[in-house]
Design an enzyme around this catalytic site. Structure first.
Site, PDB file in Angstrom:
ATOM      1  N   GLY A 200     -16.838   3.935  31.843  1.00  0.00           N
ATOM      2  CA  GLY A 200     -17.417   4.974  30.127  1.00  0.00           C
ATOM      3  C   GLY A 200     -17.689   3.656  28.778  1.00  0.00           C
ATOM      4  N   ASP A 223     -20.285   3.671  34.783  1.00  0.00           N
ATOM      5  CA  ASP A 223     -20.645   4.626  33.486  1.00  0.00           C
ATOM      6  C   ASP A 223     -21.842   5.639  34.865  1.00  0.00           C
ATOM      7  OD1 ASP A 223     -21.676   6.084  31.200  1.00  0.00           O
ATOM      8  OD2 ASP A 223     -20.580   4.371  30.333  1.00  0.00           O
ATOM      9  N   ASP A 243     -18.597   8.462  38.584  1.00  0.00           N
ATOM     10  CA  ASP A 243     -18.514   9.877  37.782  1.00  0.00           C
ATOM     11  C   ASP A 243     -16.201   9.539  37.609  1.00  0.00           C
ATOM     12  OD1 ASP A 243     -17.017  12.209  36.918  1.00  0.00           O
ATOM     13  OD2 ASP A 243     -18.005  13.715  37.734  1.00  0.00           O
ATOM     14  N   MET A 244     -16.603   9.375  36.222  1.00  0.00           N
ATOM     15  CA  MET A 244     -14.635   9.250  36.404  1.00  0.00           C
ATOM     16  C   MET A 244     -13.680  10.244  36.792  1.00  0.00           C
ATOM     17  SD  MET A 244     -14.288   9.172  31.787  1.00  0.00           S
ATOM     18  CE  MET A 244     -15.250  10.024  31.140  1.00  0.00           C
ATOM     19  N   LYS A 257     -12.064   2.860  25.831  1.00  0.00           N
ATOM     20  CA  LYS A 257     -12.415   2.509  24.595  1.00  0.00           C
ATOM     21  C   LYS A 257     -13.267   3.973  24.063  1.00  0.00           C
ATOM     22  CE  LYS A 257     -15.915  -0.009  21.373  1.00  0.00           C
ATOM     23  NZ  LYS A 257     -16.686   1.142  21.214  1.00  0.00           N
ATOM     24  N   HIS A 261     -10.841  10.187  23.400  1.00  0.00           N
ATOM     25  CA  HIS A 261     -11.604  11.327  22.481  1.00  0.00           C
ATOM     26  C   HIS A 261     -12.160  12.672  22.401  1.00  0.00           C
ATOM     27  CE1 HIS A 261     -14.687   9.685  19.447  1.00  0.00           C
ATOM     28  NE2 HIS A 261     -14.660   9.335  20.893  1.00  0.00           N
TER      29      HIS A 261
END
Length: 352
Positions: A200, A223, A243-244, A257, A261
């Protein structure tokens, strides 16, 4: 009886002030936005010394009838800590303005400028969902952003070049500031690593700083395809689209990073599991830890504000240490270490 009545009146008036401050709290951000749109911080910076009020108004190309209102704008922003008011010189009673540390972070030519982040967060695309917050609490939409725009923020960014640019620029500006702190304070975190994947990582600001400071580390920015399209790497930096939630390129370490969240616990566990499949050493998370015992009032408030932003825009949240531990161990990791050295955010090193 009179004393009790006076105490009651005082409490009532203090409560009224408290309510008014929250009703009008948007005035702070809108006043600051006005000053930035008028380029006031840059004008004062270019002046090079305490800028007389008369000189400031003359430099703004204002409608003559509005010149006196600039004093009122500068008064609230001085109170908010974005400017300091000083006497121009000993022989002149005229007052002038200088920048503070906060307004310096809003200069266009500051390498660590927060302007892109500022513009993104106050763009109508991202402020509109706040008006849908009560509606969202009563429906089954994933986020208020979805309620306002009828799609998830990532889908919107994939279709709208404006939001995509705003978001990428905002994250890049934040990464620029954070990377400077990380390189200066936390270089030991990267000791012994030969490869790292910034999951990301956007346009790669963070990875570029790491690649430059640690040339022995092969860095990969991973990303979504539309984010890394047409971005070019260098000797020890490359860009990979993907795609993670499906897979993460293998490396000694993975950097996340301000990523986790954005997602709920179930999604975070899935991301961490994908990271765990390919890492040899550790996962490095840079994110907030809320409800920390050793924290001042302002830092707590900022974290809680950011948590609300996350709730409105994404399906995620800011987490307590207990909540971090839950997703870390649920993803199959054995241990973690939290180091609060990046201002509002912490280094969370997660070990397989």
């Amino acid at each position: 009886m009179e004393c009790k009545s006076e105490e009651r009146v005082s409490k009532l008036l203090r409560a009224q002030t408290h309510v008014w401050n929250h009703i009008f709290s948007f005035v702070n951000s809108m006043s600051l936005k006005c000053a930035i749109d008028l380029e006031i911080p840059d004008i004062i910076h270019k002046y090079g010394e305490t800028m007389p009020f008369s000189q400031l108004t003359a430099s703004l190309s204002l409608n003559p009838s509005k010149a006196n209102c600039i004093y009122r704008l500068m008064r609230i922003l001085t109170h908010s800590g974005f400017f300091s008011q000083l006497q121009v010189n000993e022989n002149d009673l005229e007052m002038g303005y200088v920048l503070t540390d906060a307004s310096t972070l809003l200069l266009k030519d500051n390498p660590l400028s927060m302007l892109p982040f500022f513009h993104a967060m106050l763009d109508p695309i991202l402020t509109k969902p706040w008006h849908q917050l009560p509606t969202w609490f009563r429906n089954d939409d994933p986020t208020p952003f979805h309620t306002a725009h009828e799609m998830k923020i990532w889908d919107y960014a994939g279709r709208d070049p404006k939001l995509n640019q705003l978001f990428n620029d905002a994250m890049a500006s934040d990464a620029q500031l954070v990377s400077n702190v990380v390189i200066e304070r936390c270089s030991g975190v990267f000791k012994g690593l030969e490869s790292l994947v910034d999951v990301g990582g956007g346009t790669g600001i963070m990875a570029k700083a790491i690649a430059k400071s640690f040339p022995h580390i092969d860095c990969t920015v991973f990303d979504l395809p539309h984010v890394v399209a047409n971005l070019k790497g260098c000797e020890n930096l490359k860009y990979v689209g993907g795609d993670m939630f499906e897979s993460v390129p293998p490396a000694d370490a993975v950097l996340l990073k301000w990523i986790l969240h954005d997602w709920n616990d179930e999604q975070c566990v899935k991301i961490l599991k994908k990271c765990k499949e390919g890492i040899k050493r550790k996962v490095i998370v840079i994110d907030m830890v809320v409800e920390s015992e050793e924290e001042d009032f302002e830092s707590t408030e900022t974290k809680l504000l950011v948590d609300m932003v996350v709730m409105v825009l994404y399906p995620g949240k800011e987490r307590t240490e207990k909540e971090w531990a839950k997703i870390i161990f649920s993803a199959g990791f054995s241990d973690y270490k939290i180091t609060p050295v990046v201002g509002l955010r912490s280094f969370i090193e997660i070990y397989p």
